[in-house]
Write a protein that holds these residues in place. Structure first.
Motif, short mmCIF file in Angstrom:
data_model
loop_
_atom_site.label_atom_id
_atom_site.label_comp_id
_atom_site.label_asym_id
_atom_site.label_seq_id
_atom_site.Cartn_x
_atom_site.Cartn_y
_atom_site.Cartn_z
N ASP A 79 0.86 -1.60 -0.11
CA ASP A 79 0.18 -0.21 -0.26
C ASP A 79 0.35 1.42 -0.23
OD1 ASP A 79 0.97 0.22 2.58
OD2 ASP A 79 -0.56 0.44 3.48
N GLY A 80 2.15 0.87 -0.10
CA GLY A 80 3.29 2.14 0.27
C GLY A 80 3.76 2.75 0.92
N HIS A 81 3.09 2.19 1.78
CA HIS A 81 3.96 2.13 3.82
C HIS A 81 4.82 1.61 3.80
CE1 HIS A 81 3.87 3.62 7.45
NE2 HIS A 81 4.45 1.89 7.95
N ASP A 82 6.25 2.15 4.01
CA ASP A 82 7.68 2.11 3.90
C ASP A 82 8.08 2.32 5.29
OD1 ASP A 82 7.95 4.67 3.14
OD2 ASP A 82 9.40 3.48 1.14
N SER A 83 7.57 3.73 5.58
CA SER A 83 8.66 4.00 7.09
C SER A 83 9.09 3.70 8.46
CB SER A 83 7.88 5.60 6.96
OG SER A 83 6.52 5.51 7.06
N GLY A 84 8.53 3.00 8.57
CA GLY A 84 8.73 2.07 9.58
C GLY A 84 9.32 1.48 9.86
N ILE A 85 10.28 1.07 11.10
CA ILE A 85 12.05 0.35 10.85
C ILE A 85 11.95 -0.03 12.14
CG2 ILE A 85 14.10 0.75 12.00
CD1 ILE A 85 13.66 1.27 9.20
N TYR A 86 11.50 -1.79 12.19
CA TYR A 86 10.84 -2.69 13.16
C TYR A 86 12.39 -3.17 13.89
CZ TYR A 86 6.79 -2.66 10.59
OH TYR A 86 5.31 -2.85 10.49
N ASP A 87 12.56 -2.61 14.47
CA ASP A 87 14.06 -2.63 15.68
C ASP A 87 13.84 -4.29 16.36
OD1 ASP A 87 13.11 -2.22 18.50
OD2 ASP A 87 13.22 -0.71 18.00
N TRP A 88 14.39 -5.16 17.18
CA TRP A 88 13.97 -5.90 17.85
C TRP A 88 13.02 -5.75 18.78
CZ3 TRP A 88 14.87 -7.90 12.97
CH2 TRP A 88 16.65 -8.19 12.90
N LYS A 89 13.59 -4.94 19.78
CA LYS A 89 13.20 -4.82 20.64
C LYS A 89 11.36 -4.45 20.75
CE LYS A 89 13.49 -2.51 24.95
NZ LYS A 89 14.06 -1.70 26.01
N TYR A 90 11.11 -4.13 19.48
CA TYR A 90 10.01 -3.42 19.19
C TYR A 90 8.91 -4.69 19.26
CZ TYR A 90 5.40 -1.25 17.36
OH TYR A 90 3.72 -1.14 16.41
N LEU A 91 10.20 -5.41 17.71
CA LEU A 91 9.16 -6.86 17.32
C LEU A 91 9.28 -7.46 18.31
CD1 LEU A 91 10.90 -6.75 13.85
CD2 LEU A 91 8.88 -6.83 14.29
N TYR A 92 10.11 -7.87 19.32
CA TYR A 92 9.77 -9.15 20.58
C TYR A 92 8.22 -8.57 21.36
CZ TYR A 92 10.98 -12.21 23.41
OH TYR A 92 10.77 -13.08 24.82
N ARG A 93 8.65 -7.10 21.58
CA ARG A 93 7.41 -7.03 22.46
C ARG A 93 6.27 -7.04 22.22
NH1 ARG A 93 7.93 -1.67 22.62
NH2 ARG A 93 5.95 -0.72 22.42
N ILE A 94 6.16 -6.61 20.78
CA ILE A 94 4.54 -7.39 19.88
C ILE A 94 4.24 -8.06 19.68
CG2 ILE A 94 4.44 -4.82 18.90
CD1 ILE A 94 4.59 -5.87 16.48
N GLY A 95 5.32 -9.19 19.01
CA GLY A 95 4.90 -10.32 18.68
C GLY A 95 4.26 -11.28 20.67
N GLU A 96 5.30 -10.50 21.97
CA GLU A 96 4.86 -11.46 22.99
C GLU A 96 3.69 -10.79 23.37
OE1 GLU A 96 8.02 -11.77 27.00
OE2 GLU A 96 7.50 -9.71 26.12
N LYS A 97 3.02 -9.79 23.28
CA LYS A 97 1.65 -9.75 23.38
C LYS A 97 0.44 -9.64 21.79
CE LYS A 97 3.74 -7.27 27.16
NZ LYS A 97 3.19 -6.09 28.39
N GLN A 98 0.93 -10.01 21.82
CA GLN A 98 0.33 -9.74 19.67
C GLN A 98 -1.50 -10.19 20.75
OE1 GLN A 98 0.29 -11.76 15.35
NE2 GLN A 98 1.98 -12.60 16.89
N ASP A 99 -1.72 -11.06 20.92
CA ASP A 99 -3.23 -11.79 21.62
C ASP A 99 -3.50 -10.28 21.70
OD1 ASP A 99 -2.75 -13.86 20.13
OD2 ASP A 99 -3.17 -14.72 22.47
N PHE A 100 -3.00 -9.49 22.85
CA PHE A 100 -3.44 -8.48 23.64
C PHE A 100 -3.35 -7.08 22.62
CE2 PHE A 100 -2.78 -3.89 25.55
CZ PHE A 100 -3.67 -3.42 25.76
N TYR A 101 -2.97 -6.77 21.56
CA TYR A 101 -2.72 -5.04 20.48
C TYR A 101 -3.93 -5.87 20.32
CZ TYR A 101 1.68 -3.71 22.18
OH TYR A 101 2.94 -3.38 23.12
#
Length: 126
Positions: A79-101
């Motif tokens: 969709d053209g979105h390309d401005s997010g940098i997903y650092d390891w800490k962020y990816l881990y956090r959203i993965g760990e709490k994925q059901d909640f998010y």
């Protein structure tokens, strides 16, 4: 403890990113989930309460994954979105709490009267 990725696999057909972490956790992220939880300012805003609800992203696809140094992934969406940098800490956090998010996202969509599906206008009937 800061877990680091041991393995990163992207299934293009299913649009699922799988990361195995150094603490032996494994998280699967759909392209839609990654898009609606992009760490970009466009999505998160510049502070608490400035987030922009992402709607119509059910069928978004990941076009490209690029390493961003040794600390993150840059994800390019169709969709053209390309401005997010997903650092390891962020990816881990959203993965760990994925059901909640995910449940929080669905709740916010419902409250806004919005949908996961994209809305298209039939221009032949205009």
């Amino acid at each position: 403890m800061d877990a680091k990725p041991v393995s990163i696999d992207f299934n293009r057909e299913k649009q699922i990113l799988t990361i195995v972490w150094s603490d032996e956790s494994t998280f699967e992220y759909s392209s839609e989930f990654l898009r609606v939880y992009s760490p970009s300012a466009e999505v998160r805003g510049h502070g608490q309460g400035q987030e922009t609800l992402q709607v119509g992203k059910k069928d978004v696809s990941i076009k490209d994954l690029k390493p961003a140094g040794r600390y993150a992934l840059k994800i390019v969406f169709d969709d053209g979105h390309d401005s997010g940098i997903y650092d390891w800490k962020y990816l881990y956090r959203i993965g760990e709490k994925q059901d909640f998010y995910w449940q929080d996202y669905l709740r916010r969509l419902e409250e806004a009267g919005a949908k996961r599906e994209a809305t298209f206008i039939n221009i032949t009937q205009l």
